[in-house]
Design a protein around this motif. Structure first.
Motif, short mmCIF file in Angstrom:
data_model
loop_
_atom_site.label_atom_id
_atom_site.label_comp_id
_atom_site.label_asym_id
_atom_site.label_seq_id
_atom_site.Cartn_x
_atom_site.Cartn_y
_atom_site.Cartn_z
N ASP A 30 0.72 -1.08 0.04
CA ASP A 30 -0.02 -0.06 -0.17
C ASP A 30 0.83 1.32 -0.06
OD1 ASP A 30 -2.67 -1.09 -0.23
OD2 ASP A 30 -2.67 -1.05 1.96
N GLN A 31 1.98 1.22 0.80
CA GLN A 31 2.74 2.48 0.72
C GLN A 31 3.55 2.82 -0.49
OE1 GLN A 31 6.24 2.48 3.65
NE2 GLN A 31 7.07 3.91 2.19
N LEU A 32 3.87 1.57 -1.30
CA LEU A 32 4.54 1.88 -2.58
C LEU A 32 3.23 2.35 -3.64
CD1 LEU A 32 6.89 -0.29 -4.31
CD2 LEU A 32 5.27 0.87 -5.55
N MET A 33 2.15 2.00 -3.41
CA MET A 33 1.17 2.27 -4.31
C MET A 33 0.73 3.73 -4.01
SD MET A 33 1.26 -0.01 -6.65
CE MET A 33 -0.03 0.53 -7.76
N ASP A 34 0.65 4.16 -2.91
CA ASP A 34 0.22 5.54 -2.40
C ASP A 34 1.14 6.38 -2.93
OD1 ASP A 34 -2.07 4.47 -1.21
OD2 ASP A 34 -1.34 4.61 0.97
N GLU A 35 2.28 6.09 -2.84
CA GLU A 35 3.43 7.01 -3.37
C GLU A 35 3.43 7.20 -4.91
OE1 GLU A 35 6.67 5.93 0.11
OE2 GLU A 35 7.52 6.19 -1.83
N MET A 76 -13.20 -9.36 4.34
CA MET A 76 -13.49 -8.10 4.50
C MET A 76 -12.15 -7.07 4.53
SD MET A 76 -16.38 -7.61 4.12
CE MET A 76 -16.83 -5.70 4.83
N ASP A 77 -11.00 -7.51 4.86
CA ASP A 77 -9.97 -6.43 4.88
C ASP A 77 -9.63 -6.33 3.48
OD1 ASP A 77 -8.96 -6.77 7.41
OD2 ASP A 77 -7.85 -8.63 7.00
N VAL A 78 -9.63 -7.20 2.34
CA VAL A 78 -9.70 -6.78 0.96
C VAL A 78 -10.82 -6.01 0.24
CG1 VAL A 78 -7.48 -8.16 0.73
CG2 VAL A 78 -10.03 -8.98 0.37
N TYR A 79 -11.99 -6.51 0.45
CA TYR A 79 -13.07 -6.06 -0.02
C TYR A 79 -13.36 -4.71 0.85
CZ TYR A 79 -17.98 -5.15 -1.19
OH TYR A 79 -19.08 -4.58 -1.87
N GLY A 80 -13.65 -4.70 2.26
CA GLY A 80 -14.03 -3.59 3.00
C GLY A 80 -12.93 -2.59 2.91
N ASN A 81 -11.68 -2.77 3.43
CA ASN A 81 -10.68 -1.75 3.28
C ASN A 81 -9.92 -1.58 1.98
OD1 ASN A 81 -11.15 -1.55 6.00
ND2 ASN A 81 -9.81 -3.33 6.49
N GLU A 82 -10.32 -2.33 0.99
CA GLU A 82 -9.62 -2.04 -0.19
C GLU A 82 -8.29 -2.01 -0.09
OE1 GLU A 82 -10.92 -0.66 -3.92
OE2 GLU A 82 -11.94 0.88 -3.16
N TYR A 83 -7.57 -2.87 0.80
CA TYR A 83 -6.03 -3.04 0.89
C TYR A 83 -5.71 -3.58 -0.39
CZ TYR A 83 -6.27 -3.31 5.99
OH TYR A 83 -6.56 -2.99 7.51
N ILE A 84 -4.57 -2.90 -0.68
CA ILE A 84 -3.76 -3.42 -1.99
C ILE A 84 -4.31 -2.57 -3.13
CG2 ILE A 84 -4.59 -5.69 -2.77
CD1 ILE A 84 -0.83 -4.83 -1.90
N THR A 85 -6.02 -2.71 -3.30
CA THR A 85 -6.36 -2.57 -4.52
C THR A 85 -6.61 -0.90 -4.48
OG1 THR A 85 -8.42 -3.26 -3.70
CG2 THR A 85 -7.26 -4.72 -5.46
N ARG A 86 -6.68 -0.20 -3.44
CA ARG A 86 -7.17 1.14 -3.27
C ARG A 86 -6.69 2.12 -4.39
NH1 ARG A 86 -4.77 1.82 2.31
NH2 ARG A 86 -2.82 3.03 1.93
N ASN A 87 -5.43 2.10 -4.45
CA ASN A 87 -4.73 3.06 -5.42
C ASN A 87 -4.53 2.54 -6.86
OD1 ASN A 87 -4.36 5.65 -5.44
ND2 ASN A 87 -2.93 5.45 -3.58
N TRP A 88 -4.97 1.51 -7.46
CA TRP A 88 -4.60 1.19 -8.55
C TRP A 88 -5.28 1.81 -9.62
CZ3 TRP A 88 -1.26 -2.89 -10.25
CH2 TRP A 88 -0.35 -3.62 -9.41
N GLU A 89 -6.49 2.58 -9.40
CA GLU A 89 -6.97 3.03 -10.42
C GLU A 89 -6.63 4.48 -10.78
OE1 GLU A 89 -9.72 1.52 -12.13
OE2 GLU A 89 -8.72 -0.23 -11.08
N THR A 90 -5.53 4.96 -9.80
CA THR A 90 -5.06 6.33 -10.29
C THR A 90 -4.30 6.49 -11.68
OG1 THR A 90 -4.47 6.28 -7.87
CG2 THR A 90 -3.40 8.02 -9.11
N LEU A 91 -3.41 5.41 -12.05
CA LEU A 91 -2.76 5.24 -13.08
C LEU A 91 -3.73 5.45 -14.43
CD1 LEU A 91 -0.09 4.98 -14.64
CD2 LEU A 91 -0.04 2.59 -14.16
N LYS A 92 -4.91 4.85 -14.35
CA LYS A 92 -5.88 4.89 -15.25
C LYS A 92 -6.69 6.52 -15.52
CE LYS A 92 -9.90 2.78 -15.49
NZ LYS A 92 -11.07 1.90 -14.79
N ARG A 93 -6.40 7.11 -14.41
CA ARG A 93 -6.69 8.50 -14.46
C ARG A 93 -5.78 9.54 -15.38
NH1 ARG A 93 -7.93 9.52 -8.69
NH2 ARG A 93 -7.50 11.72 -9.26
N ILE A 94 -4.51 9.06 -15.24
CA ILE A 94 -3.39 10.04 -15.78
C ILE A 94 -3.60 10.03 -17.32
CG2 ILE A 94 -1.15 10.13 -15.98
CD1 ILE A 94 -2.03 10.31 -13.16
#
Ligand code: HXC
Length: 258
Positions: A30-35, A76-94
């Protein structure tokens, strides 16, 4: 302060992002993907940047999502908190072009990250794969969707179901990769391509990217109509006047990116 997992540099009009978690082969947490997401959004907002390059190390572009982090997560960690996937869509927005310069392993989420970029330039050492099946899961960031679009169903099934890796030459033959270069020339080649793109008129570059991406959604007729309208709209830009005047006056264009 914690160590930075993404190194951010600017070279002329090119933004360079280097994944920097070498001990874990750039495993994506998550840290790497957030950065990565924050750095991409900053380049997107910066008018002096015309193209972005994402790269890793000689050994790994990225060996996938961080298995150590994921192993004990619940649904629920992965679905509820969107661990790991939460920032994956950013690249699509560029909307500016993003080149993946890949050496070594691009596996699982690493392959998916490369496929979210607009162009993949591979070193002859690159190895692509979707080995999630060996972990009892499946690709979760586009591997089952973007890989078949890039290489066709047969090869995508082969990679996703057997977990085998595909070398750079095979990846180029299959259409995943735009060029294969000697490993020691990878960054030069990727930066040269990005510098050329960044020297073009930014509105036409962004619209060309948008139009090519449209080819993967909707019908051919809708795509052709979208392209025609975008083509027409570029005649409202100063850069179209400059580009065509420069050609007729036999000089280099001086684009203002508007
Ligand atoms: C966490 C990883 C990692 C990963 C490697 N490492 N890949 N850590 N997550 N995905 C760590 C290793 O644990 C090891 O740490 C160090 O990096 C070096 O790796 P080695 O295995 O010792 O190197 P090597 O023998 O050269 O093998 C390289 C490799 C192998 C073939 C790439 O590491 C491997 O198979 N990695 C996993 C690849 C994978 O399954 N990826 C898919 C993940 S799931 P230590 O501390 O032991 O030195 C996924 C889902 C995406 O990506 C979903 C997106 C939302």
């Amino acid at each position: 302060m914690s160590e930075s997992f993404v190194l951010v540099e600017t070279r002329g009009r090119v933004g360079l992002l280097t994944l920097n978690r070498p001990k874990a082969l750039n495993a994506l947490n998550d840290q790497l993907m957030d950065e990565l997401g924050a750095a991409l959004l900053a380049f997107e907002a910066n008018p002096d940047i015309g193209a972005v390059v994402i790269t890793g190390s000689e050994k790994a572009f990225a060996a996938g999502a961080d298995i150590g982090a994921m192993k004990d997560w619940s649904y629920m960690d992965v679905y509820g908190n969107e661990y790991i996937t939460r920032n994956w869509e950013t690249l699509k927005r560029i909307r500016k072009p993003v080149i993946a310069a890949v050496a070594g392993y691009a596996l699982g989420g690493g392959c998916e990250l490369a496929m979210m970029c607009d162009i993949i330039i591979a070193a002859d050492t690159a190895k692509f794969g979707q080995p999630e099946i060996k972990l009892g899961v499946i690709p979760g960031a586009g591997g089952t969707q973007r890989l078949p679009r890039a290489v066709g169903k047969a090869k995508a099934m082969d990679l996703a179901l057997t977990a085998r890796m595909m070398g750079a030459e095979e990846a180029e033959r299959a259409g995943l990769v735009s060029r294969v270069v000697a490993a020691d020339k990878l960054m030069e080649e990727a930066m040269d391509a990005a510098t050329i793109i960044a020297s073009m008129s930014l509105p036409s570059v962004m619209m060309a990217k948008e139009c090519v991406n449209r080819a993967f959604e909707g019908s051919l007729n809708e795509g052709l109509l979208f392209e025609r309208r975008v083509f027409h709209s570029l005649f409202a830009t100063e850069d179209q006047k400059e580009g065509m005047a420069a050609f007729t006056e036999k000089r280099k264009p001086d684009f203002k990116h508007r």
